[in-house]
Design an enzyme around this catalytic site. Structure first.
Site, PDB file in Angstrom:
ATOM      1  N   ARG A  17       0.833  -1.209   0.000  1.00  0.00           N
ATOM      2  CA  ARG A  17       0.000   0.000   0.000  1.00  0.00           C
ATOM      3  C   ARG A  17       0.866   1.257   0.000  1.00  0.00           C
ATOM      4  O   ARG A  17       0.996   1.947  -0.998  1.00  0.00           O
ATOM      5  CB  ARG A  17      -0.960  -0.008   1.201  1.00  0.00           C
ATOM      6  CG  ARG A  17      -2.120   0.992   1.087  1.00  0.00           C
ATOM      7  CD  ARG A  17      -1.768   2.428   1.367  1.00  0.00           C
ATOM      8  NE  ARG A  17      -1.266   2.652   2.724  1.00  0.00           N
ATOM      9  CZ  ARG A  17      -0.849   3.831   3.160  1.00  0.00           C
ATOM     10  NH1 ARG A  17      -0.836   4.891   2.356  1.00  0.00           N
ATOM     11  NH2 ARG A  17      -0.375   3.968   4.396  1.00  0.00           N
ATOM     12  N   ASP A  18       1.485   1.550   1.107  1.00  0.00           N
ATOM     13  CA  ASP A  18       2.263   2.790   1.214  1.00  0.00           C
ATOM     14  C   ASP A  18       3.449   2.780   0.263  1.00  0.00           C
ATOM     15  O   ASP A  18       3.873   3.829  -0.230  1.00  0.00           O
ATOM     16  CB  ASP A  18       2.735   2.971   2.660  1.00  0.00           C
ATOM     17  CG  ASP A  18       3.167   4.399   2.961  1.00  0.00           C
ATOM     18  OD1 ASP A  18       3.278   5.202   2.013  1.00  0.00           O
ATOM     19  OD2 ASP A  18       3.392   4.723   4.132  1.00  0.00           O
ATOM     20  N   HIS A 209       5.675   4.759  12.604  1.00  0.00           N
ATOM     21  CA  HIS A 209       5.769   4.730  11.144  1.00  0.00           C
ATOM     22  C   HIS A 209       6.766   5.807  10.726  1.00  0.00           C
ATOM     23  O   HIS A 209       6.437   6.992  10.718  1.00  0.00           O
ATOM     24  CB  HIS A 209       4.386   5.000  10.548  1.00  0.00           C
ATOM     25  CG  HIS A 209       4.343   4.999   9.050  1.00  0.00           C
ATOM     26  ND1 HIS A 209       3.847   3.945   8.324  1.00  0.00           N
ATOM     27  CD2 HIS A 209       4.721   5.933   8.138  1.00  0.00           C
ATOM     28  CE1 HIS A 209       3.914   4.233   7.031  1.00  0.00           C
ATOM     29  NE2 HIS A 209       4.447   5.438   6.894  1.00  0.00           N
ATOM     30  N   HIS A 211       9.785   7.444   8.068  1.00  0.00           N
ATOM     31  CA  HIS A 211      10.331   7.551   6.717  1.00  0.00           C
ATOM     32  C   HIS A 211      11.809   7.918   6.833  1.00  0.00           C
ATOM     33  O   HIS A 211      12.225   8.541   7.814  1.00  0.00           O
ATOM     34  CB  HIS A 211       9.575   8.600   5.909  1.00  0.00           C
ATOM     35  CG  HIS A 211       8.234   8.124   5.441  1.00  0.00           C
ATOM     36  ND1 HIS A 211       7.931   7.912   4.117  1.00  0.00           N
ATOM     37  CD2 HIS A 211       7.117   7.788   6.140  1.00  0.00           C
ATOM     38  CE1 HIS A 211       6.678   7.488   4.018  1.00  0.00           C
ATOM     39  NE2 HIS A 211       6.164   7.404   5.230  1.00  0.00           N
ATOM     40  N   CYS A 242       4.386   9.891   0.656  1.00  0.00           N
ATOM     41  CA  CYS A 242       3.052  10.483   0.555  1.00  0.00           C
ATOM     42  C   CYS A 242       2.961  11.338  -0.705  1.00  0.00           C
ATOM     43  O   CYS A 242       3.758  12.263  -0.889  1.00  0.00           O
ATOM     44  CB  CYS A 242       2.765  11.342   1.786  1.00  0.00           C
ATOM     45  SG  CYS A 242       1.191  12.221   1.719  1.00  0.00           S
ATOM     46  N   ASN A 251       9.609   4.872   2.931  1.00  0.00           N
ATOM     47  CA  ASN A 251       9.541   4.363   4.298  1.00  0.00           C
ATOM     48  C   ASN A 251      10.892   3.788   4.706  1.00  0.00           C
ATOM     49  O   ASN A 251      11.751   3.533   3.860  1.00  0.00           O
ATOM     50  CB  ASN A 251       8.509   3.233   4.368  1.00  0.00           C
ATOM     51  CG  ASN A 251       7.103   3.690   4.094  1.00  0.00           C
ATOM     52  OD1 ASN A 251       6.390   4.113   4.991  1.00  0.00           O
ATOM     53  ND2 ASN A 251       6.682   3.596   2.834  1.00  0.00           N
TER      54      ASN A 251
END
Length: 308
Positions: A17-18, A209, A211, A242, A251
Site C-alpha cells: 500500500r504505502d 511509522h 520515513h 506520501c 519508508n
C-alpha cells in the site's frame, strides 16, 4: 547505559500500500497479489495490502477489491486496508479486510492537502466508520500523519498529538500509529513523545511509522524501541512516500530494519533471506532501483572470495 534488547520488535509490512501508492508505473493486480502472497510467508503479523481511496486520488491502488479477494491468506497474518471515509470502509469490509487503518494529520494544513478536509471533519467521519464497523470483528487503527513535523507548518505541538490520541480512543479506535510522514523526526524527539504516548496507549496498541527522508529512520526506530515501542511499519526495498507532501520519500526499509535487529540481537521472527530475494526483484517489477541498502551490499555474513 546498555539498552535491554530482549523483547521482540514487531515489523508490519506496508509496501503493497504505502510503498506502491506513489509509483508512476502501474503494477499489475496479479503482481501485487503475488508480492503479498510471498510476503505472507516471511513472518509478518500484519501486511497493509491496499487502500480503498478514490481511484482519482491514488490511481496506483485502484484495484483494492481485486487484490484483497485474490490473495492467499496465511493463518496469523492480519491484512490491513487504508480507508479515507465510510464508503471506503464499506468497500474494505466487503473485500475482506481484517483491519481498517484511518488517517488524519496532526497538521491542519496537511490534512487539507491529503484528505481534502479539516481535522474536525475527519474525526466526525471516523465516528461514522466506528459505528459502521461495530460488531464486525474488524480492528480499527488510527494513524496520525505529520506527528513529528509538517512540510507546510513545521514543528507540531506534542500536546496536539496527545489530544488526537485521546480523541481516537474516545471514538473507540483501538490501535494508534504515530507517523513521521516526511522524515522530520529526530531520536530525542521520538524518545520524548513515545514515552508520553505510552502513558496513554499500551505498547501492543502503538505503532511507529518512520520515513528515511533525511537518513534518520533507523536511528528513530532504536530511539522508539528504547522508549518502549515495539511495533514498527516498514516497506520492502524502502519504497513509498506520501503523494501529497513535498519532499516525501520512502519508508524505512524492511530488510534494512530486520538486519539492524539481527545485528544488535533484537528478535523479529522475520525471514531476512526471503526479504532480500523479494527486494532484489523489485527493480524489475517497478522499472527503477529502490532505496534499500542491504539488498545491494549484502549481510555482514555474506563474505566474498579472497582476491587472487
Amino acid at each position: 547505559m546498555i539498552s535491554d534488547y530482549s523483547q521482540t520488535l514487531i515489523v508490519q509490512e506496508v509496501s503493497p500500500r504505502d510503498g506502491l501508492q506513489i509509483e508512476p508505473t502501474w503494477v499489475k493486480t496479479e503482481d501485487k497479489i503475488a508480492l503479498i502472497n510471498q510476503l505472507s510467508q516471511a513472518g509478518f503479523s500484519r501486511i497493509e495490502a491496499g487502500s480503498f481511496v478514490s481511484p482519482k486520488a491514488i490511481p496506483a491502488l485502484r484495484d483494492g477489491e481485486q487484490v484483497f479477494k485474490g490473495i492467499q491468506r496465511q493463518p496469523g497474518v492480519i491484512y490491513v486496508a487504508l480507508i479515507p471515509n465510510l464508503k471506503g470502509a464499506q468497500r474494505a469490509l466487503e473485500a475482506g479486510a481484517d483491519e481498517l487503518n484511518l488517517v488524519m494529520s496532526a497538521s491542519q494544513t496537511h490534512n487539507l492537502a491529503n484528505m481534502r478536509m479539516r481535522c474536525e471533519a475527519s474525526l466526525a467521519a471516523f465516528g461514522e466508520i466506528v459505528g459502521f464497523a461495530s460488531g464486525s470483528g474488524v480492528r480499527l487503527n488510527g494513524s496520525i500523519a505529520t506527528t513529528f513535523g509538517c512540510p507546510f507548518e513545521g514543528g507540531i505541538d506534542e500536546d496536539r498529538v496527545l489530544q488526537i490520541v485521546e480523541a481516537y480512543q474516545a471514538l473507540g479506535i483501538q490501535g494508534i500509529t504515530l507517523a513521521d510522514t516526511t522524515g522530520m523526526a529526530n531520536p530525542r524527539q521520538v524518545d520524548r513523545l513515545v514515552r508520553r504516548v505510552l502513558q496513554r496507549v499500551s505498547a501492543a496498541d502503538l505503532t511507529l511509522h518512520f520515513h528515511n527522508t533525511r537518513g534518520l529512520g533507523l536511528c528513530n526506530v532504536l530511539a522508539a524501541y528504547e522508549a518502549g515501542a515495539r511495533r514498527f511499519d516498514a516497506a520492502l526495498g524502502g519504497l513509498g512516500g506520501c503523494p501529497f507532501a513535498p519532499g516525501a520519500s520512502g519508508n524505512i526499509c524492511t530488510e534494512d530494519l530486520v538486519n539492524l535487529c539481527d545485528e544488535v540481537g533484537i528478535h523479529t521472527g522475520i525471514d531476512l533471506p526471503l526479504l532480500l530475494k523479494l527486494s532484489r526483484g523489485l527493480p524489475a517489477l517497478l522499472g527503477h532501483e529502490v532505496p534499500g541498502q542491504l539488498a545491494k551490499a549484502g549481510r555482514n555474513c555474506d563474505l566474498h572470495p579472497i582476491p587472487t
